[in-house]
Structure formats: C-alpha cells, structure tokens
Design a protein around this motif. Structure first.
Motif, mmCIF file in Angstrom:
data_model
loop_
_atom_site.group_PDB
_atom_site.id
_atom_site.type_symbol
_atom_site.label_atom_id
_atom_site.label_comp_id
_atom_site.label_asym_id
_atom_site.label_seq_id
_atom_site.Cartn_x
_atom_site.Cartn_y
_atom_site.Cartn_z
ATOM 1 N N LEU A 113 0.533 -1.115 0.346
ATOM 2 C CA LEU A 113 0.431 0.231 0.036
ATOM 3 C C LEU A 113 0.395 0.872 0.464
ATOM 4 O O LEU A 113 2.021 1.259 0.239
ATOM 5 C CB LEU A 113 -1.041 -0.201 1.369
ATOM 6 N N GLU A 114 0.009 2.764 -0.343
ATOM 7 C CA GLU A 114 0.911 4.243 -0.179
ATOM 8 C C GLU A 114 1.406 3.723 1.393
ATOM 9 O O GLU A 114 0.407 3.862 2.193
ATOM 10 C CB GLU A 114 0.409 5.097 -0.775
ATOM 11 N N ILE A 115 2.588 4.141 1.583
ATOM 12 C CA ILE A 115 2.759 4.476 2.776
ATOM 13 C C ILE A 115 2.796 6.143 3.257
ATOM 14 O O ILE A 115 2.690 6.873 2.332
ATOM 15 C CB ILE A 115 4.345 4.729 3.010
ATOM 16 N N ARG A 116 2.098 6.060 4.372
ATOM 17 C CA ARG A 116 1.099 7.641 4.526
ATOM 18 C C ARG A 116 1.546 7.754 6.330
ATOM 19 O O ARG A 116 1.951 7.250 6.653
ATOM 20 C CB ARG A 116 -0.462 7.948 4.918
ATOM 21 N N LYS A 117 1.701 9.283 6.306
ATOM 22 C CA LYS A 117 1.853 9.614 7.868
ATOM 23 C C LYS A 117 0.797 9.052 9.180
ATOM 24 O O LYS A 117 0.036 8.682 8.658
ATOM 25 C CB LYS A 117 1.542 11.123 8.171
ATOM 26 N N GLY A 118 1.686 8.323 9.847
ATOM 27 C CA GLY A 118 1.792 7.528 11.383
ATOM 28 C C GLY A 118 1.238 6.363 11.283
ATOM 29 O O GLY A 118 1.330 5.633 11.956
ATOM 30 N N ASP A 119 1.374 5.989 10.109
ATOM 31 C CA ASP A 119 2.147 4.239 9.890
ATOM 32 C C ASP A 119 3.787 4.151 11.405
ATOM 33 O O ASP A 119 4.434 4.565 10.947
ATOM 34 C CB ASP A 119 3.104 3.464 8.394
ATOM 35 N N ARG A 120 3.715 3.071 11.455
ATOM 36 C CA ARG A 120 4.510 2.037 12.278
ATOM 37 C C ARG A 120 5.790 1.657 11.682
ATOM 38 O O ARG A 120 5.585 1.394 10.807
ATOM 39 C CB ARG A 120 4.234 1.619 13.781
ATOM 40 N N ILE A 121 6.752 1.518 12.816
ATOM 41 C CA ILE A 121 8.359 0.886 12.256
ATOM 42 C C ILE A 121 8.237 -0.540 13.785
ATOM 43 O O ILE A 121 8.035 0.532 14.521
ATOM 44 C CB ILE A 121 9.046 1.380 12.180
ATOM 45 N N LEU A 122 8.147 -1.364 12.635
ATOM 46 C CA LEU A 122 8.585 -3.054 13.855
ATOM 47 C C LEU A 122 9.722 -3.274 13.520
ATOM 48 O O LEU A 122 10.176 -3.142 12.289
ATOM 49 C CB LEU A 122 7.080 -3.330 14.244
ATOM 50 N N PRO A 123 10.503 -4.603 14.125
ATOM 51 C CA PRO A 123 12.290 -5.023 13.983
ATOM 52 C C PRO A 123 10.819 -6.444 12.425
ATOM 53 O O PRO A 123 9.814 -6.775 12.932
ATOM 54 C CB PRO A 123 12.344 -5.665 14.507
ATOM 55 N N ILE A 124 11.229 -6.367 11.707
ATOM 56 C CA ILE A 124 10.979 -7.757 10.640
ATOM 57 C C ILE A 124 11.251 -9.549 10.964
ATOM 58 O O ILE A 124 11.991 -9.196 11.998
ATOM 59 C CB ILE A 124 12.611 -7.541 9.461
ATOM 60 N N ASP A 125 10.402 -9.844 11.238
ATOM 61 C CA ASP A 125 10.011 -11.188 11.902
ATOM 62 C C ASP A 125 9.916 -11.563 10.295
ATOM 63 O O ASP A 125 9.705 -12.017 9.445
ATOM 64 C CB ASP A 125 8.436 -11.655 12.025
ATOM 65 N N ASP A 126 11.277 -12.523 10.203
ATOM 66 C CA ASP A 126 12.170 -13.629 9.698
ATOM 67 C C ASP A 126 11.093 -15.163 9.345
ATOM 68 O O ASP A 126 11.550 -15.493 8.069
ATOM 69 C CB ASP A 126 13.891 -13.723 9.750
ATOM 70 N N LYS A 127 10.649 -15.412 10.096
ATOM 71 C CA LYS A 127 9.408 -16.471 10.061
ATOM 72 C C LYS A 127 7.773 -15.997 10.796
ATOM 73 O O LYS A 127 7.764 -16.655 11.657
ATOM 74 C CB LYS A 127 10.117 -17.247 10.873
ATOM 75 N N PRO A 128 7.121 -15.112 9.572
ATOM 76 C CA PRO A 128 6.299 -14.779 10.726
ATOM 77 C C PRO A 128 5.436 -16.683 10.189
ATOM 78 O O PRO A 128 4.092 -16.102 11.380
ATOM 79 C CB PRO A 128 5.897 -14.180 10.085
ATOM 80 N N TYR A 129 5.625 -16.864 9.501
ATOM 81 C CA TYR A 129 4.486 -18.507 9.506
ATOM 82 C C TYR A 129 4.992 -20.226 9.421
ATOM 83 O O TYR A 129 6.250 -19.855 9.888
ATOM 84 C CB TYR A 129 4.034 -18.315 7.851
ATOM 85 N N ASP A 130 4.655 -20.582 10.433
ATOM 86 C CA ASP A 130 5.307 -22.448 9.790
ATOM 87 C C ASP A 130 5.071 -22.180 8.407
ATOM 88 O O ASP A 130 4.063 -22.576 7.605
ATOM 89 C CB ASP A 130 3.648 -23.441 10.229
ATOM 90 N N PRO A 131 6.140 -23.080 8.300
ATOM 91 C CA PRO A 131 6.706 -24.189 7.188
ATOM 92 C C PRO A 131 5.517 -24.699 6.078
ATOM 93 O O PRO A 131 6.165 -25.171 5.372
ATOM 94 C CB PRO A 131 8.089 -24.578 7.334
ATOM 95 N N TYR A 132 4.747 -25.461 7.196
ATOM 96 C CA TYR A 132 3.678 -26.142 6.333
ATOM 97 C C TYR A 132 3.138 -26.474 7.388
ATOM 98 O O TYR A 132 3.599 -26.760 8.899
ATOM 99 C CB TYR A 132 4.085 -28.064 6.016
ATOM 100 N N TYR A 133 1.391 -26.554 7.384
ATOM 101 C CA TYR A 133 0.609 -26.639 8.373
ATOM 102 C C TYR A 133 -0.032 -27.829 8.023
ATOM 103 O O TYR A 133 -0.460 -28.265 7.071
ATOM 104 C CB TYR A 133 -0.174 -25.942 7.713
ATOM 105 N N TYR A 134 -0.687 -29.441 9.306
ATOM 106 C CA TYR A 134 -1.651 -29.676 9.123
ATOM 107 C C TYR A 134 -2.481 -29.187 10.119
ATOM 108 O O TYR A 134 -3.375 -29.695 11.009
ATOM 109 C CB TYR A 134 -0.424 -30.791 9.907
ATOM 110 N N PRO A 135 -4.287 -29.424 8.608
ATOM 111 C CA PRO A 135 -5.054 -29.957 9.300
ATOM 112 C C PRO A 135 -5.490 -30.390 10.129
ATOM 113 O O PRO A 135 -5.666 -31.365 10.390
ATOM 114 C CB PRO A 135 -6.195 -29.606 8.046
ATOM 115 N N HIS A 136 -5.820 -29.921 11.288
ATOM 116 C CA HIS A 136 -6.721 -31.450 12.056
ATOM 117 C C HIS A 136 -7.797 -30.735 12.806
ATOM 118 O O HIS A 136 -8.090 -29.263 13.026
ATOM 119 C CB HIS A 136 -5.746 -31.572 13.462
ATOM 120 N N ALA A 137 -8.724 -31.326 14.167
ATOM 121 C CA ALA A 137 -10.199 -31.290 14.234
ATOM 122 C C ALA A 137 -9.382 -30.878 15.812
ATOM 123 O O ALA A 137 -8.491 -31.316 16.352
ATOM 124 C CB ALA A 137 -11.126 -32.100 14.337
#
Length: 375
Positions: free
Chosen positions: A242-266
């Motif tokens: 998205l276009e960056i606008r005033k007020g947007d915040r800054i955080l450290p980068i999360d190198d691994k925000p997701y699991d490498p794979y997912y196992y759907p289960h009940a």
C-alpha cells in the motif's frame, strides 16, 4: 501390570474404533493409492475421507506409521473395509524423496496476511512515519521516508506496519461462555491517533470508554532500509503493498511469521461463543483463500492448523402462520436453523485472537458467523 496393559490396550482399541467411525472412507475410494511427488496430506485425505481433517488420528492408529505427519513419495496407502474402514501405510524402506507435508507454506503464502496483535500502548509508542521525500503526500517504492524516534543502524531493514483495528472485550467479567464478547473496531482514518472512533465504540458498547482493551492489530505493508540516522531517521522504501502515509509505524522484521507447513486437524474442544470477528482485506464478506480474525487464541487452546466449521446463525423471523391474520409480523417468532458456510484453518495465533484462512465455502463468510467443531 497385566491389568494396566489390558486396560491400555482396551483404551487404544476404543480410540481406534472412534476414529474409524468418525472418518468414513468415501464410497468411490480405490483399494490402494501410491503417494506421488506434489501430493499433500490434505489433498489425499479430501480425496478418500469424508472428514479429511481426521487423517492424523486415523494414521496414528496404525503402528507401522512412526510419524503420522509424514508420508513419502512411493508410500502405498491401503484402503479397505475390514470390520469397518481401515487406512494404513504399507511398510517400505525410504530410498528417495522428501516427506509429504499436509499443506506446504508455498501453497498458501500468496493468500496469507502478516498481522500482529500488540499491546495498544506499545503501538502508540512505536517509531512513526512523519514525512516523505520532496514533500510527497505518500511514500512510494524507491523514495525516502522520514521516521521519528527510531533507534537503528545504517543498512538495517525494518517493517512498516499500519494499525488497522483494535480488539475489545465486553462483559469480560462474566466469561466468554456467559455473555463475554470480543469485538473488533476499525481504527480512525487518522492512523496517528491509534484509537477507536467514538461512534464505533458507543454503538457496540452503549457507553464510550467501556470494555477491556485486548490489543491493536497492525498489518505489515512494506519494508525499508535505514540510510541515515538521526531524528528524523531517513529510510529508503524497498517494497510495499500500500502507499505509505504519515502515522504508519515501524517494527523489526519477523523473518519467520508463518510455519513452514500446516497440518489441518480438528481441535479437541471448542471455546464458548467462538466467532469470526474481522476480515483482513474486506468489509462485508469473504470467501475461500481469504483471511479472517477469530475471537479465540492461545489462551483458549488454539494452535496453528486447527480447522473449524463456520456456521451462519439462524435468522429470527415472525411466524405469520401462528399469528392472527390481522396482526401478522407482530406475534410469535421462530429462529431458523444455522447454516453451514465453510471451513477455516488457523495459521497464526496470539493470546486472545487468532487468524485463519478460509479453506472452502458454500456461501460468503460474514462477521459474527459462529465456529463449531468440524463434522
């Protein structure tokens, strides 16, 4: 010791019987299936089982399967009816190929959204965008962005995030099962305030300022590299959704925000009043491969891969037949049955909130749709 062993064996047999009864094989299943490169456990299970999310328990009931989460190209699935449905893997020596995951991240990454739920006061104190190169109104890729209160070194990369909504719990003292409710409120269009508009809060709450603040959702919308330190700090915008606008915040980068794979289960249990409370990129409704926020999280036992059924609550309508002909619509009412909508799989979990991907659906998913254990 013998009695304990007999009791344990009996418990295992009962467990296997329950799983077998719960995950019926489809009528058109073959006798065997050889796993091929490119298969996923979810796709194989959906092809042969009427309830594909029960595959871990079924295969775990087969002692020759050392790890029910892993199968390999060349494995032969034996599918047969012997005193009820049985699913098994034919033992073989592993000679080639990588294990087959349920759903590899590569199949989902394009649909997932990187959101984080932070303490609201933490969000307010984050470094923020204050301006742009040559007085631009918005930040675009390849241009400089100026940020205040950022402690960083030249060359360091950071994430640019936008606060999108806050989560508040109402009547929380009563508990979720007895009237407690967690709602999502879109933030004011002026992101520098990081607050809920008064009309949103009063509409759901009845009194401004009431309710327990659970946290604020921020969405990652870009990355930047520090060019020069100072206050403001100069950053080069590397990419953005998205276009960056005033007020947007800054955080450290999360190198691994997701699991490498997912196992759907009940899930083993369902927290009370579990519902869809927000969307990641829509206003009114979403469908398959879109992201939703759920009002349950790690504190409720939610974990990645858990799959829930989504139901639309039944509408309450007047019973015109039971009413007198002269006052139809003002007499007795009846609540229609809830209707199945689709399935959602959790892919990221926080303490009180989690995010899920709509896996399939018969109709659009709306806010306040209910979650049930998959059937």
């Amino acid at each position: 010791m013998i009695r304990k062993s007999i009791g344990l064996l009996a418990g295992m047999l009962v467990t296997v019987a329950v799983y077998a009864a719960g995950a019926q094989l489809r009528a058109d299943h073959p006798d065997t299936y050889t796993v091929r490169k490119g298969d996923t456990l979810w796709a194989i299970s959906a092809r042969f089982l009427s309830k594909p999310w029960l595959w871990p328990e079924i295969w775990q009931a087969n002692p020759q399967v050392q790890n029910p989460h892993l199968i390999y190209p060349g494995d032969v699935l034996n599918l047969s009816f012997i005193n009820g449905p049985r699913v098994g893997l034919q033992p073989r020596v592993r000679t080639e190929g990588e294990p087959i995951p349920a759903i590899p991240l590569s199949d989902l990454r394009m649909f997932l959204k990187e959101m984080r739920v932070l303490d609201t006061n933490q969000v307010k104190s984050l470094p923020y965008v204050v301006g742009f190169e040559e007085a631009d109104l918005r930040g675009t890729v390849g241009r400089n962005v100026y940020v205040r209160n950022l402690q960083a070194e030249p060359g360091q990369r950071v994430a640019i995030v936008r606060p999108s909504q806050t989560f508040r719990n109402y009547n929380g003292s009563k508990g979720r099962d007895n009237g407690g409710d967690l709602l999502a409120h879109p933030l004011d269009s002026d992101v520098s305030t990081v607050r809920t508009p008064w009309y949103e809060e009063s509409r759901n709450d009845g009194y401004y300022g009431k309710g327990e603040d659970i946290g604020t959702e921020v969405s990652v919308i870009g990355t930047a590299e520090v060019l020069r330190t100072g206050d403001p700090t100069t950053l080069l915008l590397l990419d953005s959704t998205l276009e960056i606008r005033k007020g947007d915040r800054i955080l450290p980068i999360d190198d691994k925000p997701y699991d490498p794979y997912y196992y759907p289960h009940a899930p083993k249990s369902l927290p009370g009043n579990a519902r869809v409370i927000a969307f990641a990129d829509a206003h009114d409704a979403v469908g398959p491969r879109q992201v939703v926020a759920l009002n349950i999280g790690a504190q409720d036992g939610v974990e990645n891969g858990q799959t829930y059924s989504i139901y639309q609550p039944g509408e309450s309508i007047p019973d015109d037949v039971a009413s007198n002909s002269w006052n139809r619509g003002t007499g007795k009412s009846v609540t229609l049955p809830q209707e199945f909508v689709g399935h959602v799989m959790v892919f990221r979990t926080f303490d009180r909130v989690s995010y899920g991907l709509i896996m399939d659906g018969l109709r659009p998913v709306h806010k306040h749709d209910k979650l049930e254990l998959p059937e």
